[in-house]
Write an enzyme that holds these catalytic residues in place. Structure first.
Site, PDB file in Angstrom:
ATOM      1  N   ARG A   1       0.851  -1.446   0.323  1.00 22.48           N
ATOM      2  CA  ARG A   1       0.064   0.101   0.043  1.00 22.48           C
ATOM      3  C   ARG A   1       0.824   1.138   0.175  1.00 22.48           C
ATOM      4  O   ARG A   1      -0.004   2.579  -0.157  1.00 22.48           O
ATOM      5  CB  ARG A   1      -1.204  -0.303   0.705  1.00 22.48           C
ATOM      6  CG  ARG A   1      -1.982  -0.796   0.472  1.00 22.48           C
ATOM      7  CD  ARG A   1      -2.854  -1.652   2.739  1.00 22.48           C
ATOM      8  NE  ARG A   1      -2.101  -2.137   2.963  1.00 22.48           N
ATOM      9  CZ  ARG A   1      -2.241  -2.670   3.874  1.00 22.48           C
ATOM     10  NH1 ARG A   1      -3.882  -2.389   4.149  1.00 22.48           N
ATOM     11  NH2 ARG A   1      -1.561  -3.987   5.026  1.00 22.48           N
TER      12      ARG A   1
ATOM     13  N   GLU B   1       4.665  -9.763  15.021  1.00 16.12           N
ATOM     14  CA  GLU B   1       3.539 -10.617  16.396  1.00 16.12           C
ATOM     15  C   GLU B   1       3.888 -11.857  16.030  1.00 16.12           C
ATOM     16  O   GLU B   1       3.590 -12.208  16.823  1.00 16.12           O
ATOM     17  CB  GLU B   1       2.035  -9.879  16.043  1.00 16.12           C
ATOM     18  CG  GLU B   1       2.684  -8.511  16.277  1.00 16.12           C
ATOM     19  CD  GLU B   1       0.731  -8.292  16.319  1.00 16.12           C
ATOM     20  OE1 GLU B   1      -0.029  -7.623  15.277  1.00 16.12           O
ATOM     21  OE2 GLU B   1       0.018  -7.585  16.894  1.00 16.12           O
TER      22      GLU B   1
HETATM   23  P1  AMP Z   1       4.312  -2.369  11.835  1.00 20.00           P
HETATM   24  O1  AMP Z   1       3.657  -3.420  12.811  1.00 20.00           O
HETATM   25  O2  AMP Z   1       4.511  -1.190  12.190  1.00 20.00           O
HETATM   26  O3  AMP Z   1       5.442  -3.337  11.235  1.00 20.00           O
HETATM   27  O4  AMP Z   1       3.193  -2.935  10.500  1.00 20.00           O
HETATM   28  C1  AMP Z   1       3.462  -3.763   9.953  1.00 20.00           C
HETATM   29  C2  AMP Z   1       2.757  -3.437   8.179  1.00 20.00           C
HETATM   30  O5  AMP Z   1       1.662  -4.553   8.195  1.00 20.00           O
HETATM   31  C3  AMP Z   1       2.111  -2.330   7.611  1.00 20.00           C
HETATM   32  O6  AMP Z   1       2.908  -1.909   6.655  1.00 20.00           O
HETATM   33  C4  AMP Z   1       0.834  -2.364   7.892  1.00 20.00           C
HETATM   34  O7  AMP Z   1       0.118  -1.584   6.699  1.00 20.00           O
HETATM   35  C5  AMP Z   1       0.321  -3.293   7.907  1.00 20.00           C
HETATM   36  N1  AMP Z   1      -1.211  -2.901   9.305  1.00 20.00           N
HETATM   37  C6  AMP Z   1      -0.385  -3.562  10.529  1.00 20.00           C
HETATM   38  N2  AMP Z   1      -1.127  -3.603  11.650  1.00 20.00           N
HETATM   39  C7  AMP Z   1      -2.454  -2.681  11.152  1.00 20.00           C
HETATM   40  C8  AMP Z   1      -3.908  -2.889  10.851  1.00 20.00           C
HETATM   41  N3  AMP Z   1      -4.359  -2.998  12.879  1.00 20.00           N
HETATM   42  N4  AMP Z   1      -4.789  -2.526  10.357  1.00 20.00           N
HETATM   43  C9  AMP Z   1      -3.878  -2.502   8.808  1.00 20.00           C
HETATM   44  N5  AMP Z   1      -2.673  -2.495   8.534  1.00 20.00           N
HETATM   45  C10 AMP Z   1      -2.160  -3.131   9.298  1.00 20.00           C
END
Ligand code: AMP
Length: 175
Positions: free
Chosen positions: A63, A100
């Protein structure tokens, strides 16, 4: 006072409990991207916040590509694609990081910009920050300077901003 872009996000953002797995509240920005006025407001805000401060944008698969392409066009700068592992040919840099559940990896082709180029990193959601932190390491290892980080949505309870060091982070909406 919310910005025009924030107002669009607050109106159009869709949330899906337990997607793609139990316990995750998935934030879907596609309805924001699908509204022409909303999408333009996102791009105007991201490009405007960092105006004059970047020579290139890097979008994170997938995205982030949508945002980077449009901001790159609007600001008349180069566009880099940070891709998931195994998709880029030639000489690439790789960064692994924890999710996670399990781990992931991101890659960047080397030698696309002049050393020291100022790169603005863009993605849709800042959650735990692992994805953007890994991207920031790629930018540094490639010999570029991190100009800033722009996201549409920051999920503050996950404290991802704290993993990004002292770089300027702009979130259109923080929840
Ligand atoms: P991060 O945990 O910041 O590394 O996020 C990992 C990726 O997953 C990012 O590119 C976000 O676009 C996506 N992402 C993480 N959590 C969410 C969520 N609750 N809703 C939508 N996209 C998510």
């Amino acid at each position: 006072m919310p910005t025009p872009a924030a107002t669009h996000v607050n109106t159009l953002l869709a949330s899906y409990p337990n997607f793609p797995q139990p316990g995750i509240l998935f934030r879907d920005l596609n309805p924001v991207f699908a509204d022409a006025a909303a999408f333009r407001a996102l791009i105007d805000e991201l490009a405007g916040r960092f105006a004059g401060e970047f020579d290139a944008v890097a979008g994170i698969e997938a995205r982030g590509f949508l945002l980077a392409a449009a901001v790159g066009y609007a600001a008349d700068v180069a566009v880099l694609a940070v891709r998931k592992g195994g998709k880029l040919p030639g000489a690439v840099l790789t960064e692994e990081y924890d999710l996670e559940y399990g781990s992931a990896c991101l890659e960047l082709e080397i030698g696309q910009l002049a050393a020291g180029s100022r790169v603005l990193v863009l993605d849709d959601v800042l959650a735990t920050g692992g994805t953007i932190a890994a991207t920031s390491r790629l930018i540094g290892r490639a010999g570029y300077a991190l100009a800033g980080v722009g996201v549409v949505l920051e999920l503050t309870e996950l404290e991802g901003r704290g993993r990004l060091g002292d770089v300027a982070v702009h979130a259109i909406v923080a929840l």
